[in-house]
Design an enzyme around this catalytic site. Structure first.
Site, PDB file in Angstrom:
ATOM      1  N   ASP A  30      -1.161  -5.306  22.796  1.00  0.00           N
ATOM      2  CA  ASP A  30      -0.787  -6.406  23.260  1.00  0.00           C
ATOM      3  C   ASP A  30      -0.223  -7.125  23.968  1.00  0.00           C
ATOM      4  O   ASP A  30       0.106  -8.468  24.344  1.00  0.00           O
ATOM      5  CB  ASP A  30       0.554  -6.192  22.769  1.00  0.00           C
ATOM      6  CG  ASP A  30       0.153  -6.103  21.195  1.00  0.00           C
ATOM      7  OD1 ASP A  30      -0.712  -6.332  20.045  1.00  0.00           O
ATOM      8  OD2 ASP A  30       1.596  -6.310  20.590  1.00  0.00           O
ATOM      9  N   TYR A  53       0.835  -1.492   0.232  1.00  0.00           N
ATOM     10  CA  TYR A  53      -0.412   0.112  -0.447  1.00  0.00           C
ATOM     11  C   TYR A  53       0.811   1.094   0.226  1.00  0.00           C
ATOM     12  O   TYR A  53       2.138   0.746   0.614  1.00  0.00           O
ATOM     13  CB  TYR A  53      -0.833   0.140   1.647  1.00  0.00           C
ATOM     14  CG  TYR A  53      -0.899  -0.306   2.504  1.00  0.00           C
ATOM     15  CD1 TYR A  53       0.323   0.935   2.964  1.00  0.00           C
ATOM     16  CD2 TYR A  53      -0.276  -1.199   2.925  1.00  0.00           C
ATOM     17  CE1 TYR A  53       0.716   0.956   4.203  1.00  0.00           C
ATOM     18  CE2 TYR A  53       0.378  -1.612   4.537  1.00  0.00           C
ATOM     19  CZ  TYR A  53       0.296  -0.732   5.027  1.00  0.00           C
ATOM     20  OH  TYR A  53       1.062  -0.765   6.371  1.00  0.00           O
TER      21      TYR A  53
HETATM   22  C1  LIG Z   1       4.717  -6.800  11.117  1.00  0.00           C
HETATM   23  C2  LIG Z   1       3.985  -6.458  12.631  1.00  0.00           C
HETATM   24  C3  LIG Z   1       2.571  -5.290  11.469  1.00  0.00           C
HETATM   25  C4  LIG Z   1       1.411  -4.890  11.759  1.00  0.00           C
HETATM   26  N1  LIG Z   1       0.729  -4.560  11.215  1.00  0.00           N
HETATM   27  C5  LIG Z   1      -0.409  -3.866  11.401  1.00  0.00           C
HETATM   28  C6  LIG Z   1      -1.117  -2.890  11.001  1.00  0.00           C
HETATM   29  O1  LIG Z   1      -1.418  -2.650  10.461  1.00  0.00           O
HETATM   30  N2  LIG Z   1      -2.203  -2.385  12.001  1.00  0.00           N
HETATM   31  C7  LIG Z   1      -2.470  -2.684  13.479  1.00  0.00           C
HETATM   32  O2  LIG Z   1      -3.509  -1.855  13.776  1.00  0.00           O
HETATM   33  N3  LIG Z   1      -1.377  -2.919  13.968  1.00  0.00           N
HETATM   34  C8  LIG Z   1      -1.025  -3.779  13.067  1.00  0.00           C
HETATM   35  N4  LIG Z   1       0.552  -4.215  14.032  1.00  0.00           N
HETATM   36  C9  LIG Z   1       0.537  -4.536  15.365  1.00  0.00           C
HETATM   37  C10 LIG Z   1       0.818  -3.448  16.450  1.00  0.00           C
HETATM   38  O3  LIG Z   1       2.396  -3.160  16.193  1.00  0.00           O
HETATM   39  C11 LIG Z   1       0.572  -3.586  17.818  1.00  0.00           C
HETATM   40  O4  LIG Z   1      -0.478  -4.971  18.130  1.00  0.00           O
HETATM   41  C12 LIG Z   1       0.480  -2.529  18.655  1.00  0.00           C
HETATM   42  O5  LIG Z   1       1.906  -1.612  18.851  1.00  0.00           O
HETATM   43  C13 LIG Z   1       0.240  -3.211  20.139  1.00  0.00           C
HETATM   44  O6  LIG Z   1       0.574  -2.110  20.700  1.00  0.00           O
HETATM   45  P1  LIG Z   1       0.824  -1.058  22.240  1.00  0.00           P
HETATM   46  O7  LIG Z   1       0.246  -1.032  22.741  1.00  0.00           O
HETATM   47  O8  LIG Z   1      -0.003  -2.791  22.887  1.00  0.00           O
HETATM   48  O9  LIG Z   1       2.104  -2.227  22.710  1.00  0.00           O
HETATM   49  P2  LIG Z   1       3.355  -1.547  22.253  1.00  0.00           P
HETATM   50  O10 LIG Z   1       3.098  -1.173  20.862  1.00  0.00           O
HETATM   51  O11 LIG Z   1       4.125  -3.390  22.353  1.00  0.00           O
HETATM   52  O12 LIG Z   1       3.993  -0.914  23.231  1.00  0.00           O
HETATM   53  C14 LIG Z   1       4.417  -1.528  24.379  1.00  0.00           C
HETATM   54  C15 LIG Z   1       4.983  -0.613  24.649  1.00  0.00           C
HETATM   55  O13 LIG Z   1       5.476  -1.086  26.441  1.00  0.00           O
HETATM   56  C16 LIG Z   1       6.817  -1.021  26.892  1.00  0.00           C
HETATM   57  N5  LIG Z   1       7.476  -1.393  27.712  1.00  0.00           N
HETATM   58  C17 LIG Z   1       7.435  -2.871  27.607  1.00  0.00           C
HETATM   59  N6  LIG Z   1       7.599  -3.055  28.579  1.00  0.00           N
HETATM   60  C18 LIG Z   1       7.793  -2.431  30.156  1.00  0.00           C
HETATM   61  C19 LIG Z   1       8.242  -1.870  31.339  1.00  0.00           C
HETATM   62  N7  LIG Z   1       9.090  -3.218  32.063  1.00  0.00           N
HETATM   63  N8  LIG Z   1       8.018  -0.830  31.983  1.00  0.00           N
HETATM   64  C20 LIG Z   1       7.867   0.303  30.418  1.00  0.00           C
HETATM   65  N9  LIG Z   1       7.660   0.376  29.297  1.00  0.00           N
HETATM   66  C21 LIG Z   1       7.051  -1.072  28.710  1.00  0.00           C
HETATM   67  C22 LIG Z   1       7.677  -0.605  25.222  1.00  0.00           C
HETATM   68  O14 LIG Z   1       8.643  -0.155  25.507  1.00  0.00           O
HETATM   69  C23 LIG Z   1       5.836   0.058  24.506  1.00  0.00           C
HETATM   70  O15 LIG Z   1       6.504   1.256  24.617  1.00  0.00           O
HETATM   71  C24 LIG Z   1       1.465  -4.952  13.177  1.00  0.00           C
HETATM   72  C25 LIG Z   1       2.407  -6.056  14.228  1.00  0.00           C
HETATM   73  C26 LIG Z   1       3.068  -6.308  13.092  1.00  0.00           C
HETATM   74  C27 LIG Z   1       4.509  -7.226  14.054  1.00  0.00           C
END
Ligand SMILES: Cc1cc2nc3c(=O)[nH]c(=O)nc-3n(C[C@H](O)[C@H](O)[C@H](O)COP(=O)(O)OP(=O)(O)OC[C@H]3O[C@@H](n4cnc5c(N)ncnc54)[C@H](O)[C@@H]3O)c2cc1C
Length: 248
Positions: free
Chosen positions: A139, A61
């Site tokens: 996640d 895309y």
């Molecule tokens: C190849 C790929 C493609 C993707 N494409 C898409 C897409 O097109 N659309 C979509 O919606 N999603 C997509 N995703 C999924 C998306 O990237 C994740 O689902 C999303 O980033 C999850 O967000 P989150 O905030 O839950 O976790 P994360 O983004 O993992 O953020 C967690 C945060 O917590 C912090 N952290 C962890 N442990 C600690 C600690 N002990 N103390 C302090 N901080 C901490 C980390 O540093 C991080 O900043 C894709 C994923 C992959 C792998």
């Protein structure tokens, strides 16, 4: 109140529910961007496009108002790398994983400047993700394969629904239970459907391929503006108005 929004390796989740490693899904992913200024391309459809093949699929895309193409290339493999965003790879390594694929795909790969790769991990849906005044979000609660492109979208929906439940003014534990009840069925469905998409997209059976392609084609003939991928139920959800009763 604690909200564990700390990703797939969530420490909050491990504290609440015990430590277990995420599951390697048997898929590798390459991601690359291709600037069009340098390589004008007539081979990329203006829509977000899925190339489906045995044991893999490729999504393309446009980014930055058409100045760049994003490539996400997924291949089944028994080898894997650490779950990470920044393991460097190369156009050659990416192309080598897709031998015999369509020339447009391979030409696109050849133009990729910076390529990264990583192994794809997920977890099974949880039975519960809150305990007292502690809960999970994104996640940390429901890591999923990116085959419906929904991981970050689910985290954003979670956050909105959590804010809605907290704004009702109940005690915190009840608000977190309400949040979990509203979100868990939907995120579980998206988690499991994302896995299922891998099987559909990657099938090596010629009969199943014909069945899949005809279904997608038919859907697109009936609704030309739809994706054809039959994911309307994903996109029709509205976190601002969804009932707080646990419906998906
Ligand atoms: C190849 C790929 C493609 C993707 N494409 C898409 C897409 O097109 N659309 C979509 O919606 N999603 C997509 N995703 C999924 C998306 O990237 C994740 O689902 C999303 O980033 C999850 O967000 P989150 O905030 O839950 O976790 P994360 O983004 O993992 O953020 C967690 C945060 O917590 C912090 N952290 C962890 N442990 C600690 C600690 N002990 N103390 C302090 N901080 C901490 C980390 O540093 C991080 O900043 C894709 C994923 C992959 C792998």
């Amino acid at each position: 109140m604690i909200v564990g929004a700390d990703g797939i390796h969530s420490a909050v989740r491990a504290c609440l529910f015990g430590h277990d490693a995420p599951r390697f899904t048997g898929n590798m992913c390459w991601r690359a961007t291709i600037p069009l200024d340098a390589h004008p391309l007539s081979i990329v459809s203006p829509d977000a496009s899925f190339w489906l093949g045995p044991h893999g699929h490729v999504v393309t895309y446009y980014l930055r108002a058409g100045k760049m193409v994003n490539v996400v290339a997924i291949r089944e493999t028994s080898e894997w790398v650490e779950e990470s965003w920044n393991v460097p790879s190369s156009a050659e390594e990416m192309a080598a994983a897709f031998p015999g694929w369509h020339r447009n795909v391979l030409q696109l790969f050849a133009n990729a400047a910076r390529v990264y790769k990583w192994g794809l991990f997920d977890r099974d849906p949880m039975a519960a993700w809150s305990s007292g005044r502690i809960t999970l979000l994104g996640d940390a609660a429901h890591p999923m394969l990116p085959f419906l492109s929904q991981g970050a979208a689910m985290a954003i929906e979670d956050a909105f629904v959590l804010a809605r439940t907290l704004s009702l003014g109940r005690n915190v534990a009840d608000s977190l239970k309400l949040y979990e009840g509203a979100r868990l069925p939907r995120t579980s469905r998206v988690q499991l459907e994302s896995r299922k998409r891998g099987e559909t997209y990657h099938t090596a059976s010629p009969l199943q391929q014909i069945y899949r392609d005809l279904r997608y084609k038919l859907k697109q003939l009936i609704e030309p503006q739809s994706t054809g991928l039959q994911a309307g139920w994903v996109y029709s959800y509205d976190a601002t108005t969804a009932p707080l009763t646990g419906q998906s």
